[in-house]
Design an enzyme around this catalytic site. Sequence first.
Site, PDB file in Angstrom:
ATOM      1  N   HIS A   1       0.841  -1.215   0.000  1.00 33.15           N
ATOM      2  CA  HIS A   1       0.000   0.000   0.000  1.00 33.15           C
ATOM      3  C   HIS A   1       0.864   1.248   0.000  1.00 33.15           C
ATOM      4  O   HIS A   1       1.900   1.289   0.686  1.00 33.15           O
ATOM      5  CB  HIS A   1      -0.890   0.015   1.251  1.00 33.15           C
ATOM      6  CG  HIS A   1      -2.026  -0.955   1.177  1.00 33.15           C
ATOM      7  ND1 HIS A   1      -2.941  -1.097   2.181  1.00 33.15           N
ATOM      8  CD2 HIS A   1      -2.405  -1.828   0.200  1.00 33.15           C
ATOM      9  CE1 HIS A   1      -3.834  -2.021   1.837  1.00 33.15           C
ATOM     10  NE2 HIS A   1      -3.525  -2.475   0.640  1.00 33.15           N
TER      11      HIS A   1
ATOM     12  N   TYR B   1      -8.505   4.629   8.996  1.00 31.57           N
ATOM     13  CA  TYR B   1      -8.797   4.915  10.411  1.00 31.57           C
ATOM     14  C   TYR B   1      -9.889   5.973  10.475  1.00 31.57           C
ATOM     15  O   TYR B   1      -9.789   6.993   9.790  1.00 31.57           O
ATOM     16  CB  TYR B   1      -7.560   5.477  11.108  1.00 31.57           C
ATOM     17  CG  TYR B   1      -6.385   4.539  11.222  1.00 31.57           C
ATOM     18  CD1 TYR B   1      -5.502   4.354  10.143  1.00 31.57           C
ATOM     19  CD2 TYR B   1      -6.121   3.840  12.398  1.00 31.57           C
ATOM     20  CE1 TYR B   1      -4.406   3.504  10.246  1.00 31.57           C
ATOM     21  CE2 TYR B   1      -5.022   2.990  12.507  1.00 31.57           C
ATOM     22  CZ  TYR B   1      -4.177   2.829  11.431  1.00 31.57           C
ATOM     23  OH  TYR B   1      -3.097   1.991  11.540  1.00 31.57           O
TER      24      TYR B   1
ATOM     25  N   LYS C   1       2.406  -1.245  15.400  1.00 31.38           N
ATOM     26  CA  LYS C   1       3.829  -1.358  15.739  1.00 31.38           C
ATOM     27  C   LYS C   1       4.203  -2.670  16.425  1.00 31.38           C
ATOM     28  O   LYS C   1       5.376  -3.031  16.475  1.00 31.38           O
ATOM     29  CB  LYS C   1       4.228  -0.201  16.659  1.00 31.38           C
ATOM     30  CG  LYS C   1       4.313   1.123  15.958  1.00 31.38           C
ATOM     31  CD  LYS C   1       5.392   1.114  14.894  1.00 31.38           C
ATOM     32  CE  LYS C   1       5.195   2.238  13.895  1.00 31.38           C
ATOM     33  NZ  LYS C   1       5.763   1.911  12.587  1.00 31.38           N
TER      34      LYS C   1
ATOM     35  N   TYR D   1       5.056   5.739  10.737  1.00 28.23           N
ATOM     36  CA  TYR D   1       4.187   4.612  10.377  1.00 28.23           C
ATOM     37  C   TYR D   1       4.925   3.607   9.488  1.00 28.23           C
ATOM     38  O   TYR D   1       4.883   2.396   9.737  1.00 28.23           O
ATOM     39  CB  TYR D   1       2.936   5.124   9.656  1.00 28.23           C
ATOM     40  CG  TYR D   1       1.785   4.136   9.666  1.00 28.23           C
ATOM     41  CD1 TYR D   1       1.792   3.004   8.849  1.00 28.23           C
ATOM     42  CD2 TYR D   1       0.690   4.318  10.505  1.00 28.23           C
ATOM     43  CE1 TYR D   1       0.754   2.093   8.866  1.00 28.23           C
ATOM     44  CE2 TYR D   1      -0.371   3.413  10.522  1.00 28.23           C
ATOM     45  CZ  TYR D   1      -0.318   2.302   9.705  1.00 28.23           C
ATOM     46  OH  TYR D   1      -1.363   1.383   9.720  1.00 28.23           O
TER      47      TYR D   1
HETATM   48  P1  FAS Z   1       3.645 -13.322  20.895  1.00 28.43           P
HETATM   49  O1  FAS Z   1       2.742 -13.086  22.032  1.00 28.43           O
HETATM   50  O2  FAS Z   1       3.247 -13.175  19.497  1.00 28.43           O
HETATM   51  O3  FAS Z   1       4.433 -14.693  21.025  1.00 28.43           O
HETATM   52  C1  FAS Z   1       4.762 -15.234  22.296  1.00 28.43           C
HETATM   53  C2  FAS Z   1       4.745 -16.746  22.128  1.00 28.43           C
HETATM   54  O4  FAS Z   1       5.227 -17.320  23.344  1.00 28.43           O
HETATM   55  C3  FAS Z   1       3.337 -17.283  21.898  1.00 28.43           C
HETATM   56  O5  FAS Z   1       3.340 -18.139  20.789  1.00 28.43           O
HETATM   57  C4  FAS Z   1       3.018 -18.013  23.185  1.00 28.43           C
HETATM   58  O6  FAS Z   1       2.231 -19.172  22.982  1.00 28.43           O
HETATM   59  C5  FAS Z   1       4.403 -18.400  23.676  1.00 28.43           C
HETATM   60  N1  FAS Z   1       4.451 -18.590  25.116  1.00 28.43           N
HETATM   61  C6  FAS Z   1       3.832 -17.863  26.074  1.00 28.43           C
HETATM   62  N2  FAS Z   1       4.129 -18.352  27.292  1.00 28.43           N
HETATM   63  C7  FAS Z   1       4.954 -19.417  27.092  1.00 28.43           C
HETATM   64  C8  FAS Z   1       5.582 -20.343  27.952  1.00 28.43           C
HETATM   65  N3  FAS Z   1       5.420 -20.269  29.273  1.00 28.43           N
HETATM   66  N4  FAS Z   1       6.340 -21.320  27.412  1.00 28.43           N
HETATM   67  C9  FAS Z   1       6.530 -21.384  26.067  1.00 28.43           C
HETATM   68  N5  FAS Z   1       5.946 -20.536  25.189  1.00 28.43           N
HETATM   69  C10 FAS Z   1       5.174 -19.575  25.708  1.00 28.43           C
HETATM   70  N6  FAS Z   1      -0.006  -5.871  16.755  1.00 28.43           N
HETATM   71  C11 FAS Z   1      -0.169  -5.109  15.666  1.00 28.43           C
HETATM   72  O7  FAS Z   1       0.812  -4.509  15.212  1.00 28.43           O
HETATM   73  N7  FAS Z   1      -1.397  -4.986  15.058  1.00 28.43           N
HETATM   74  C12 FAS Z   1      -2.497  -5.658  15.528  1.00 28.43           C
HETATM   75  O8  FAS Z   1      -3.595  -5.526  14.997  1.00 28.43           O
HETATM   76  C13 FAS Z   1      -2.363  -6.472  16.650  1.00 28.43           C
HETATM   77  N8  FAS Z   1      -3.435  -7.179  17.112  1.00 28.43           N
HETATM   78  C14 FAS Z   1      -3.277  -7.957  18.217  1.00 28.43           C
HETATM   79  C15 FAS Z   1      -4.360  -8.713  18.711  1.00 28.43           C
HETATM   80  C16 FAS Z   1      -4.227  -9.505  19.854  1.00 28.43           C
HETATM   81  C17 FAS Z   1      -5.397 -10.292  20.363  1.00 28.43           C
HETATM   82  C18 FAS Z   1      -2.972  -9.557  20.522  1.00 28.43           C
HETATM   83  C19 FAS Z   1      -2.802 -10.374  21.785  1.00 28.43           C
HETATM   84  C20 FAS Z   1      -1.888  -8.844  20.031  1.00 28.43           C
HETATM   85  C21 FAS Z   1      -2.031  -8.040  18.872  1.00 28.43           C
HETATM   86  N9  FAS Z   1      -0.955  -7.321  18.336  1.00 28.43           N
HETATM   87  C22 FAS Z   1      -1.089  -6.546  17.239  1.00 28.43           C
HETATM   88  C23 FAS Z   1       0.336  -7.355  18.926  1.00 28.43           C
HETATM   89  C24 FAS Z   1       1.006  -8.614  18.475  1.00 28.43           C
HETATM   90  O9  FAS Z   1       1.028  -8.665  17.082  1.00 28.43           O
HETATM   91  C25 FAS Z   1       2.356  -8.651  19.119  1.00 28.43           C
HETATM   92  O10 FAS Z   1       3.007  -7.396  19.049  1.00 28.43           O
HETATM   93  C26 FAS Z   1       3.255  -9.700  18.518  1.00 28.43           C
HETATM   94  O11 FAS Z   1       2.567 -10.913  18.563  1.00 28.43           O
HETATM   95  C27 FAS Z   1       4.547  -9.732  19.342  1.00 28.43           C
HETATM   96  O12 FAS Z   1       5.234 -10.874  19.017  1.00 28.43           O
HETATM   97  P2  FAS Z   1       6.013 -11.708  20.159  1.00 28.43           P
HETATM   98  O13 FAS Z   1       6.799 -10.758  20.988  1.00 28.43           O
HETATM   99  O14 FAS Z   1       6.665 -12.824  19.460  1.00 28.43           O
HETATM  100  O15 FAS Z   1       4.877 -12.235  21.161  1.00 28.43           O
HETATM  101  C1  PHB Z   2      -4.677  -4.955  10.985  1.00 24.22           C
HETATM  102  O1  PHB Z   2      -4.761  -5.048   9.754  1.00 24.22           O
HETATM  103  O2  PHB Z   2      -4.888  -5.912  11.759  1.00 24.22           O
HETATM  104  C2  PHB Z   2      -4.279  -3.635  11.595  1.00 24.22           C
HETATM  105  C3  PHB Z   2      -3.983  -2.546  10.780  1.00 24.22           C
HETATM  106  C4  PHB Z   2      -3.608  -1.337  11.352  1.00 24.22           C
HETATM  107  C5  PHB Z   2      -3.541  -1.237  12.731  1.00 24.22           C
HETATM  108  C6  PHB Z   2      -3.842  -2.330  13.560  1.00 24.22           C
HETATM  109  C7  PHB Z   2      -4.213  -3.523  12.978  1.00 24.22           C
HETATM  110  O3  PHB Z   2      -3.178  -0.062  13.309  1.00 24.22           O
END
Ligand code: FAS
Ligand code: PHB
Length: 395
Positions: free
Chosen positions: A75, A204, A300, A388
């Site tokens: 994009h 947004y 982020k 961004y």
């Molecule tokens: P993660 O949380 O992705 O990975 C951690 C891993 O460790 C998981 O697989 C977990 O199962 C594992 N783990 C946990 N405890 C453990 C243990 N005791 N033993 C072994 N393994 C264990 N970010 C965006 O930029 N845009 C979004 O729209 C967005 N939406 C999100 C929606 C939700 C519901 C959540 C929770 C997060 C969202 N995020 C979003 C943020 C998300 O993308 C995180 O920033 C990203 O997953 C970070 O990656 P990790 O640091 O690898 O953590």
């Molecule tokens: C998404 O596509 O999940 C998304 C995009 C922009 C954001 C957050 C989530 O700021």
Amino acid sequence: VAPIRTQVAIVGAGPAGLVLAHLLHLRGIESVVLEARSRGYLEQRVRAGVLEAPTVQLLCDAGVGERLQRESLRHRGISLRFDRTDHHLDFVALTGRSITVYGQQEVVKDLIAARLAAGLPLHFEVADVRLRGIETDEPEVAFTDGDGVHRILAAPVIAGCDGFHGVCRPQIPAGRLTVFERDYPFAWLGILAKAAPAQEEVTYAHSDRGFALASMRTAEMARLYLQVPPDEPLEDWPDGRIWDELNARLAVEGSAPLNVGPILERGVTTMRSFVVEPMRHGQLFLAGDAAHIVPPTGAKGMNLAVADVAVLAEAVERFFATGDSALLDGYSVRCLRRVWRAEHFSWWMTSMLHLAPGADAFERRLQLSQLRYVTSSEAAATSLAENYVGLPYGS
Ligand code: FAS
Ligand code: PHB
């Protein structure tokens, strides 16, 4: 059972743990990844969607960007909707760089496939992970493997990549960490719908009914979010109400209504800013959500996780190659510069776009002034754009 020995023990196979394992492998450093969930669970969990330019560059340079290049959406920018008008911000015109829409679970799939294809150790469904001796030169990770066998993983370096609810950060003595935290008086109700996105690019919307975000995963899959009160019960939001509210908040002069389709996934995400300092204790290095959380308004979260482990991989390589721990000792300070830049940007985007309950008329006027400014001044738009698309690593 004899301990497993490796150079880096990685707890967590999210973006942080998997990218770290891959970057280390490229540098000839051995690691073992321990993951609590199953492969299937990880590969279907819908989370982040937008990749910064530096993240895309890193994944491609690391040889795991082939499907991303083929299947992602590239994009030019984003749209901000307010005053019933759509304002497009052209990041390519402003910064020369674009953004990439490619689901986090797709990145995770590509990295798991690469890890397993190389025959490298990645244990799923582990339990009872406990760190031992993180303040010594011979730390260990005790765990129960997917077959219920108690194992010990011995490694000089432990990477805590286990997310916000993981076990690594809590095993650092409380007095050694400083926590910075901000909760927000709202959450996001997110849906994944089998419906063609009605907007070209991520959009947004700031409206007097609250915030909404229209994103996507593919040309047939829409990803949409609504601001709701914190811990809003999902049952209060039947499909019809979700679509009506999204349309009401996203509507601007001349805009087409959303395409409606079956909702395949839905969930309420809390909004939180969170940072621990330092991101390291002894031989334990925290990366990604284990160390920091941003409200998703700035897209982020996953990008910060990748940026952390890019720093950690280089530091670990230097340590094992020369015994010099200078980069490891500087890991936290170096990561926190980018973390706090992203924390501020995410807080700023969240404050500008959401209608906080109880916000008075003064605050609302400030929000509208900021929105009008970033969509009319090239200087202001460039500032939003460069944050961004992702500031260059090390800036
Ligand atoms: P993660 O949380 O992705 O990975 C951690 C891993 O460790 C998981 O697989 C977990 O199962 C594992 N783990 C946990 N405890 C453990 C243990 N005791 N033993 C072994 N393994 C264990 N970010 C965006 O930029 N845009 C979004 O729209 C967005 N939406 C999100 C929606 C939700 C519901 C959540 C929770 C997060 C969202 N995020 C979003 C943020 C998300 O993308 C995180 O920033 C990203 O997953 C970070 O990656 P990790 O640091 O690898 O953590
Ligand atoms: C998404 O596509 O999940 C998304 C995009 C922009 C954001 C957050 C989530 O700021």
